[in-house]
Structures are given as C-alpha cells and as structure tokens.
Design an enzyme around this catalytic site. Structure first.
Site, mmCIF file in Angstrom:
data_model
loop_
_atom_site.group_PDB
_atom_site.id
_atom_site.type_symbol
_atom_site.label_atom_id
_atom_site.label_comp_id
_atom_site.label_asym_id
_atom_site.label_seq_id
_atom_site.Cartn_x
_atom_site.Cartn_y
_atom_site.Cartn_z
ATOM 1 N N ARG A 52 43.947 41.388 75.379
ATOM 2 C CA ARG A 52 43.043 41.307 76.527
ATOM 3 C C ARG A 52 43.837 40.814 77.746
ATOM 4 N NH1 ARG A 52 43.780 36.736 77.564
ATOM 5 N NH2 ARG A 52 42.606 36.899 79.497
ATOM 6 N N GLY A 53 43.129 40.809 78.907
ATOM 7 C CA GLY A 53 43.808 40.480 80.162
ATOM 8 C C GLY A 53 44.320 41.791 80.749
ATOM 9 N N ALA A 54 44.060 41.992 82.056
ATOM 10 C CA ALA A 54 44.284 43.315 82.650
ATOM 11 C C ALA A 54 45.670 43.907 82.360
ATOM 12 C CB ALA A 54 44.050 43.233 84.149
ATOM 13 N N GLN A 188 38.214 31.925 77.101
ATOM 14 C CA GLN A 188 39.649 32.221 77.286
ATOM 15 C C GLN A 188 40.384 31.035 77.907
ATOM 16 O OE1 GLN A 188 37.145 34.278 78.122
ATOM 17 N NE2 GLN A 188 37.731 36.428 78.033
ATOM 18 N N ASP A 229 41.030 41.822 87.656
ATOM 19 C CA ASP A 229 40.969 43.030 86.823
ATOM 20 C C ASP A 229 41.004 44.301 87.659
ATOM 21 O OD1 ASP A 229 40.059 41.013 84.701
ATOM 22 O OD2 ASP A 229 40.352 42.915 83.643
ATOM 23 N N ASN A 239 36.979 39.923 88.711
ATOM 24 C CA ASN A 239 37.680 39.087 87.742
ATOM 25 C C ASN A 239 36.624 38.491 86.813
ATOM 26 O OD1 ASN A 239 40.196 37.943 86.743
ATOM 27 N ND2 ASN A 239 39.417 35.982 87.442
ATOM 28 N N LYS A 240 37.067 37.739 85.837
ATOM 29 C CA LYS A 240 36.177 37.181 84.806
ATOM 30 C C LYS A 240 34.918 36.553 85.402
ATOM 31 C CE LYS A 240 36.486 37.472 81.313
ATOM 32 N NZ LYS A 240 35.784 38.611 80.645
HETATM 33 O O1 MRU Z 1 37.832 39.928 79.457
HETATM 34 P P1 MRU Z 1 39.277 39.525 79.631
HETATM 35 O O2 MRU Z 1 39.642 38.318 78.849
HETATM 36 O O3 MRU Z 1 40.223 40.686 79.418
HETATM 37 O O4 MRU Z 1 39.357 39.128 81.175
HETATM 38 C C1 MRU Z 1 40.565 38.694 81.689
HETATM 39 C C2 MRU Z 1 40.480 38.246 83.091
HETATM 40 O O5 MRU Z 1 39.435 38.226 83.706
HETATM 41 C C3 MRU Z 1 41.778 37.908 83.742
HETATM 42 O O6 MRU Z 1 41.584 36.949 84.748
HETATM 43 C C4 MRU Z 1 42.360 39.175 84.380
HETATM 44 O O7 MRU Z 1 42.467 40.195 83.437
HETATM 45 C C5 MRU Z 1 43.665 38.945 85.027
HETATM 46 S S1 MRU Z 1 44.939 38.426 83.930
HETATM 47 C C6 MRU Z 1 46.224 39.529 84.108
#
Ligand code: MRU
Length: 342
Positions: A52-54, A188, A229, A239-240
């Site tokens: 996970r994470g963009a 997270q 994201d 973002n989250k």
């Molecule tokens: O749902 P997730 O855990 O994939 O969400 C992640 C985030 O919101 C991060 O802040 C975002 O992807 C940037 S990290 C490179």
C-alpha cells in the site's frame, strides 16, 4: 530483523517473474515477505493492502503488468491484465502512470516490459531520496512535525515521501519530534509510521486521530508533512481520509502544511480535486480492529455496536488553498507554481 538502510530497503521487488513485498498487513507485529507468482495474485495483494501507499502501489502495479506480459499471448490479453490492475485501487495516480508505462513496453516485448517495471520501481524510490533532500531544507532544529497515515519507505517503494525529509533531517543531526496520527480505520500511522520511525531511531508519539488540533494549539507542532495519492492540476490533493481536517486546523493556527509527492503522483489531466475518484472500502475496516495481546497473540475484535453499519471513504481531498507547498524530487513548489513541473 530488518537492516535499516534506506539505500537498500525496498517495499516491493521482482525476481525471476515473482513479485515479493513486505506484508504490510502483518506489520508491526511480524516482519514477513509475501511472494506472488501471478498477475492475479499481485492484484489481490494491492487490493487487500499487503502492499500500500501510492508509490509502492505504483511499483507493484508495474510488476503486475510485467507479470501480465509474461502471461499474455495477445494484445487483448495485455488489455485484460491492464484493466484488472487498474481496478484494484482507483485513487493512487501512480498505479495508472506505472501501468501505462509498462503496458506500452509490453506491446514491444515481454522483456522490455519487465525492464520498464524495474525502472519505474527504482525511479519511484529515488524520487523519495530527492524529496528527502529538498524537504530537509524546510525542517529546523527542534521542530515538532505532524504526519498522517504512512508515507515512509513502505509507502513509496523506498525512502518515503512525507517521512523522507524527516529521515534526512535526523541523518543530518537535527533534533525533531514526530507526531504520528494513528490514522483510523486501518491505523497506518500507529502501525507503520511508528514502526518506521522506531527503526530509524527518531523520537515520536502516536496521537489519536482527533488530537492533532490540540497539539497545534499548544505549540507542539511547527509543520505538517503528508504524502499524496493524487494531485489535480490546480494542486487539490487526495490523501488518506483525515488529511483535510488536519490541513484546516493547520490553516487556523497558521502552521505550514506541506504535501510531499513525486511527479508521478501529479495528474494534470484532472483539473480539480472534485474529479479525483475516491475509493470506498469495506465497512469491516471500521467495525473491527486487529491487535496483539500481551502474550503476542493476534485478535480481531468488533468495536462497533452489533447492528450498526459504517461508511469508509479511504481518502479525502485537501483544497490547494490550504497547502503551503509541494515537496517533489524536482524541488519545492507553491500551488501557483505547479505548471513548472507539468
Ligand atoms: O490506503 P493507503 O494506506 O494506501 O493510503 C496511503 C496514503 O494515503 C499515503 O499518504 C499516500 O499514499 C502517500 S505515501 C507515498
């Protein structure tokens, strides 16, 4: 045991047609590697957030597309693979950018698709390194820094986006203190950001999701840095979930709010944040929590009244008017300067 070396740590990698990744659903309670042998398995790993994470989603998607190329016998097979990968998580721009790059190479040959996937993944990690170098220039000795979700090396394939400047500041000998929002529903911040900071030896506290404004009011936070994201052409940033309210609070208290993201997260085809697709995830992520008891045994327990339901949008959009600047691998830009990296 992890060898904490940001130059070599990668969230996901491909070896002999298999894609391996640190299983982020198991952290911080156990450090396990999940290995996928097929494109379908890698898609499932993205969907279920093993990765996970963009940026890491982008790297995994690139490798999934390379696996798709290995499994394909025709252009129509490649298109089916591409659509399946794109259907895993709709918000992260990096996923679509990565699949596009590897797909176009797969039309030439399978080997060039594999090579491109490796390049996409490594470029993502190295963008994180540069983000760290630029972002570090904004951090002063003694700063308290708030971050939301996890935007460290686990989330950007290497180094990190929001955490990379903090890793760099710490490396340069600056004293920083990080406030990590727990980031319900999937925690997270509590699980992954706290673990990454601990591995790096950086002082930090996890705070409840509704505590950030309190810490801002009491002068504990000098800056906010989050990842992204997807960033629309006008700078509005998905973002989250929960990022928006942190940005509103920061504006109220006059505290700078920085978004750290590589160029691959910018989507100049999407004019504003309204058009960014927001992923809705299962209500179970809110209804249940998972944790470890004092004997180290994992449990999943319901925490919501048995007959109640939940709504679970995974992201929100922060308007560009609340964002001080974007920290990218190409430099630091204000919202009205984004055309420079278009
Ligand atoms: O749902 P997730 O855990 O994939 O969400 C992640 C985030 O919101 C991060 O802040 C975002 O992807 C940037 S990290 C490179």
């Amino acid at each position: 045991m992890l060898n904490f070396d940001l130059n070599t740590l990668r969230a996901v990698w491909m070896h002999e047609h298999k894609v391996s990744m640190y299983d982020q659903t198991k952290l911080p309670f156990s450090l396990e590697i999940f290995t996928s042998e097929t494109r379908a398995e890698t898609c499932l790993a993205i969907k279920t957030m093993i990765v996970r994470g963009a940026g890491s989603i982008g790297a995994a998607a690139a490798f999934a597309m390379a696996q798709g190329a290995l499994e394909s016998h025709s252009v129509s097979d490649l298109e089916i693979a591409r659509k399946a990968i794109e259907a895993t998580r709709p918000t992260a721009r990096d996923l679509f950018a990565a699949v596009e790059r590897v797909f176009s190479k797969a039309l030439i040959s399978t080997q060039s698709a594999i090579n491109e996937a490796i390049i996409v993944a490594e470029e993502t990690a190295l963008a994180g390194k540069k983000i760290g170098e630029y972002g570090n220039t904004l951090i002063r000795n003694g700063d308290g820094i708030l971050t939301h979700c996890n935007a460290g090396w686990l989330a950007l394939q290497g180094y990190g986006s929001a955490l990379s400047p903090i890793f760099e500041a710490h490396k340069q000998g600056k004293t920083v203190f990080v406030y990590a929002d727990e980031t319900r529903p999937r925690s997270q911040g509590a699980r992954l950001t706290a673990w990454e900071l601990q591995q790096a030896g950086i002082p930090h506290s996890v705070i409840a999701d509704n505590a950030a404004a309190h810490f801002m009011q009491h002068g504990k936070i000098q800056m906010l840095i989050t990842g992204a994201d997807r960033i629309a052409a006008n700078g509005d940033t998905a973002n989250k979930i929960g990022t928006l309210e942190k940005a509103i609070a920061a504006k109220f208290f006059g505290i700078p709010f920085y978004v750290a993201a590589p160029r691959s997260t910018f989507d100049f085809d999407t004019p504003t944040g309204i058009e960014i697709p927001i992923e809705n995830r299962s209500e179970d992520e809110l209804l249940f929590v998972e944790g470890q008891d004092v004997n180290g045994k994992l449990h999943k327990v319901r925490i919501v009244s048995p007959n109640s339901h939940a709504e679970n949008p995974a992201f929100d959009v922060t308007p560009h008017s609340l964002i001080t600047a974007y920290i990218t691998e190409k430099g630091i830009f204000k919202p009205n300067e984004l055309s420079i990296i278009r």
